[in-house]
Design an enzyme around this catalytic site. Structure first.
Site, PDB file in Angstrom:
ATOM      1  N   SER A 114       0.839  -1.204   0.000  1.00 13.09           N
ATOM      2  CA  SER A 114       0.000   0.000   0.000  1.00 13.09           C
ATOM      3  C   SER A 114       0.876   1.257   0.000  1.00 13.09           C
ATOM      4  O   SER A 114       1.642   1.460  -0.954  1.00 13.09           O
ATOM      5  CB  SER A 114      -0.947  -0.066   1.209  1.00 13.09           C
ATOM      6  OG  SER A 114      -2.024   0.793   1.019  1.00 13.09           O
ATOM      7  N   ASP A 239      -9.880  -5.909  -3.135  1.00 15.68           N
ATOM      8  CA  ASP A 239      -9.252  -4.807  -2.380  1.00 15.68           C
ATOM      9  C   ASP A 239     -10.206  -3.610  -2.346  1.00 15.68           C
ATOM     10  O   ASP A 239     -10.548  -3.055  -3.400  1.00 15.68           O
ATOM     11  CB  ASP A 239      -7.918  -4.427  -3.042  1.00 15.68           C
ATOM     12  CG  ASP A 239      -7.085  -3.474  -2.189  1.00 15.68           C
ATOM     13  OD1 ASP A 239      -7.673  -2.662  -1.454  1.00 15.68           O
ATOM     14  OD2 ASP A 239      -5.851  -3.556  -2.272  1.00 15.68           O
ATOM     15  N   GLY A 266      -8.462  -9.281   0.150  1.00 15.61           N
ATOM     16  CA  GLY A 266      -8.613  -7.838   0.305  1.00 15.61           C
ATOM     17  C   GLY A 266      -7.282  -7.115   0.158  1.00 15.61           C
ATOM     18  O   GLY A 266      -6.493  -7.439  -0.717  1.00 15.61           O
ATOM     19  N   HIS A 267      -7.048  -6.162   1.067  1.00 11.44           N
ATOM     20  CA  HIS A 267      -5.908  -5.253   0.933  1.00 11.44           C
ATOM     21  C   HIS A 267      -4.610  -5.822   1.512  1.00 11.44           C
ATOM     22  O   HIS A 267      -3.565  -5.220   1.373  1.00 11.44           O
ATOM     23  CB  HIS A 267      -6.265  -3.936   1.627  1.00 11.44           C
ATOM     24  CG  HIS A 267      -5.320  -2.815   1.332  1.00 11.44           C
ATOM     25  ND1 HIS A 267      -4.954  -2.441   0.051  1.00 11.44           N
ATOM     26  CD2 HIS A 267      -4.632  -1.975   2.156  1.00 11.44           C
ATOM     27  CE1 HIS A 267      -4.116  -1.428   0.109  1.00 11.44           C
ATOM     28  NE2 HIS A 267      -3.891  -1.132   1.363  1.00 11.44           N
ATOM     29  N   TRP A 268      -4.674  -6.951   2.168  1.00 13.05           N
ATOM     30  CA  TRP A 268      -3.526  -7.496   2.892  1.00 13.05           C
ATOM     31  C   TRP A 268      -3.140  -8.869   2.338  1.00 13.05           C
ATOM     32  O   TRP A 268      -3.171  -9.864   3.064  1.00 13.05           O
ATOM     33  CB  TRP A 268      -3.908  -7.618   4.364  1.00 13.05           C
ATOM     34  CG  TRP A 268      -3.198  -6.677   5.289  1.00 13.05           C
ATOM     35  CD1 TRP A 268      -2.457  -5.580   4.970  1.00 13.05           C
ATOM     36  CD2 TRP A 268      -3.166  -6.775   6.726  1.00 13.05           C
ATOM     37  NE1 TRP A 268      -1.989  -4.977   6.116  1.00 13.05           N
ATOM     38  CE2 TRP A 268      -2.409  -5.693   7.203  1.00 13.05           C
ATOM     39  CE3 TRP A 268      -3.718  -7.667   7.641  1.00 13.05           C
ATOM     40  CZ2 TRP A 268      -2.179  -5.483   8.565  1.00 13.05           C
ATOM     41  CZ3 TRP A 268      -3.495  -7.442   8.989  1.00 13.05           C
ATOM     42  CH2 TRP A 268      -2.729  -6.368   9.435  1.00 13.05           C
TER      43      TRP A 268
END
Ligand SMILES: O=C(O)CCC(=O)/C=C/C=C(\O)C(=O)O
Length: 287
Positions: A114, A239, A266-268
């Site tokens: 990120s 995400d 998702g984002h991780w």
């Protein structure tokens, strides 16, 4: 050091850097003793740190003979706090350059999550001779999405948490952070809340920073063609923080990039799909 001895406390180090306009004490974790060094750069959520973001990813690299450095960026965890009124991606790149000079490390591979991905790209543009391979995950450049209104729902919850750091707001953010929330334990929430509340100066300075400059992460799209480093871009299909078409923009612009999209993610990605992620990273770095 083998991965058996890898704890946050045993690997915790501090360094003073004076680089450009920065004069700061930085915290980092130094793991393993290999000649080849991998730096991991964390994301911008409240309470994030190198260790919090990458604790599932260090051991396989150390066991494979790498030295792994987890930098806590200025304004996170045990590093000094800062108000950033310009490009935070560039600020973090400058901090990393200062750290590498202080540790006498010439060249590194970088894994950025990120904000860490945005910062890794800034580093690639500013210090190309210091970079080996690049792994970008859920980040790499700011800029608009073709499909998702900005700021995304994840970024809105993240900023809401900075403004009101409560357990309810933390859970609301984490709820859309990963695809499968069943792995999110009360212990994990509590550790993250403790990290956040331990440094209210970081929380306040982040809010001051976005008020001074809401675009902390510039759009590097027009300059991606300058980056020759071999790059692996990794994204979660679901995400909700940094949409996956940002990953497509990266591979469209980076001349030596390939993309892997994790489904049900998702984002991780490095945490949700840690085993497969670790195998892919090792394969990419060693071939
Ligand atoms: O605003 C952006 O483009 C970056 C957002 C970001 O870095 C979010 C990261 C969150 C984490 O990785 C975290 O809190 O652990």
């Amino acid at each position: 050091m083998t991965s058996q001895h890898l704890t946050e406390a045993a690997t915790s180090r501090f360094v003073r850097i004076r680089e450009g306009e920065l004069d700061l004490q930085l915290h980092y974790n130094d793991c393993g003793q290999g000649e080849r060094v991998v730096v991991m750069l964390h994301g911008s959520g409240p309470g994030a740190s190198g260790w919090a973001n990458f604790n599932r990813n260090v051991a396989p690299l150390v066991d494979a003979g790498f030295r792994v450095i987890l930098l806590d960026c200025p304004g996170w965890s045990k590093s000094d706090s800062i108000v950033c009124e310009g490009s935070r991606s560039d600020l973090n790149a400058t901090a990393l350059k200062g750290l590498l000079d202080a540790l006498d490390i010439e060249r590194v591979d970088i894994i950025g999550n990120s904000m860490g991905g945005h910062s890794a790209v800034a580093f690639a543009l500013r210090y190309p001779a210091r970079l080996g391979k690049l792994i970008l995950m859920g980040g790499g450049t700011g800029g608009a999405s073709l499909f998702t209104p900005m700021p995304t729902e994840g970024i809105k919850r993240l900023q809401g948490l900075y403004r009101a750091p409560t357990i309810d707001n933390l859970k609301a953010m984490m709820d859309i952070f990963v695809y499968d929330t069943s792995d999110l334990t009360e212990e994990l929430f509590q550790a993250r809340l403790d990290n956040m509340l331990a440094r209210r100066d970081h929380l306040e300075n982040f809010v001051k920073s976005i008020e001074a400059n809401p675009r902390q992460f510039p759009d590097f799209s027009p300059r991606l063609g300058e980056i020759t480093a071999e790059t692996l871009v990794i994204w979660g299909r679901q995400d909700r923080f940094v949409p996956m078409d940002t990953g497509l923009r990266l591979v469209a612009g980076l001349p030596n990039a390939e993309l892997h999209l994790f489904n049900r993610c998702g984002h991780w990605a490095q945490w949700e799909h840690a085993d497969k992620f670790n195998r892919m990273v090792l394969d990419f770095l060693t071939h």
